[in-house]
Design an enzyme around this catalytic site. Structure first.
Site, PDB file in Angstrom:
ATOM      1  CG  HIS A 123      -0.229  -0.124   2.646  1.00 59.64           C
ATOM      2  ND1 HIS A 123       0.150   1.029   3.180  1.00 59.64           N
ATOM      3  CD2 HIS A 123      -0.145  -0.982   3.493  1.00 59.64           C
ATOM      4  CE1 HIS A 123       0.778   0.801   4.287  1.00 59.64           C
ATOM      5  NE2 HIS A 123       0.430  -0.369   4.520  1.00 59.64           N
ATOM      6  CB  CYS A 139       1.491  -3.683   4.919  1.00 63.23           C
ATOM      7  SG  CYS A 139      -0.067  -4.314   5.486  1.00 63.23           S
TER       8      CYS A 139
END
Length: 164
Positions: A123, A139
């Site tokens: 992301h 992440c």
């Protein structure tokens, strides 16, 4: 697409990882015993294209903090990234991109791409100074313009290999 069962995996967890229902996995795999999976068993994941039909793949090095995009095994581009911090390490292994969500907001920047591991993705960020560091909850963070570019190139089902 086909998923190969690994040690400790259950069918409900595989369903969560691929963001699909348990009933759709059972329907796509007639004769499967959802309570007795075995290592190496092949599970059909409905709705995701086979990896061999996609010319792109992604390689991520958590130690070197880069993401490389390949097309037909030829390096196309390398991007700087941020990775998981201590106690929230980025998972290693083989995954695929299972969905894309533009403008998820908050710390996820302008694009979210889910990995086939529940709660993990690639992301953007609302903190560009974090790129190059071990700061996330596991992440892969990218500059917003980089993750937008990457998302515009790769299709759902693109393979992602994460290693140290």
């Amino acid at each position: 697409m086909v998923h190969t069962v690994k040690t400790g995996e259950t069918l409900p967890q595989i369903a969560r990882d691929y963001r699909t229902s348990l009933s759709s996995l059972i329907a796509a795999n007639p004769g499967i015993n959802p309570y007795a999976l075995y290592i190496g068993q092949q599970i059909i994941i409905p709705g995701i294209p086979s990896a061999n039909t996609i010319p792109y793949n992604i390689e991520i090095s958590t130690d070197n903090r880069w993401l490389r995009l390949y097309k037909n095994d030829v390096l196309q581009k390398q991007y700087p990234i941020a990775v998981g911090r201590m106690l929230h390490v980025t998972p290693v292994g083989n995954f695929i991109i299972i969905n894309k969500a533009p403008n998820p907001g908050g710390p996820f920047g302008t694009m979210w791409m889910s990995l086939s591991k529940d709660h993990y993705g690639i992301h953007g960020t609302n903190d560009p100074s974090s790129i190059g560091h071990a700061v996330s909850h596991g992440c892969i963070r990218m500059h917003n313009q980089d993750v937008e570019e990457l998302a515009s190139i790769i299709p759902i089902g693109t393979s992602v290999f994460i290693h140290p």
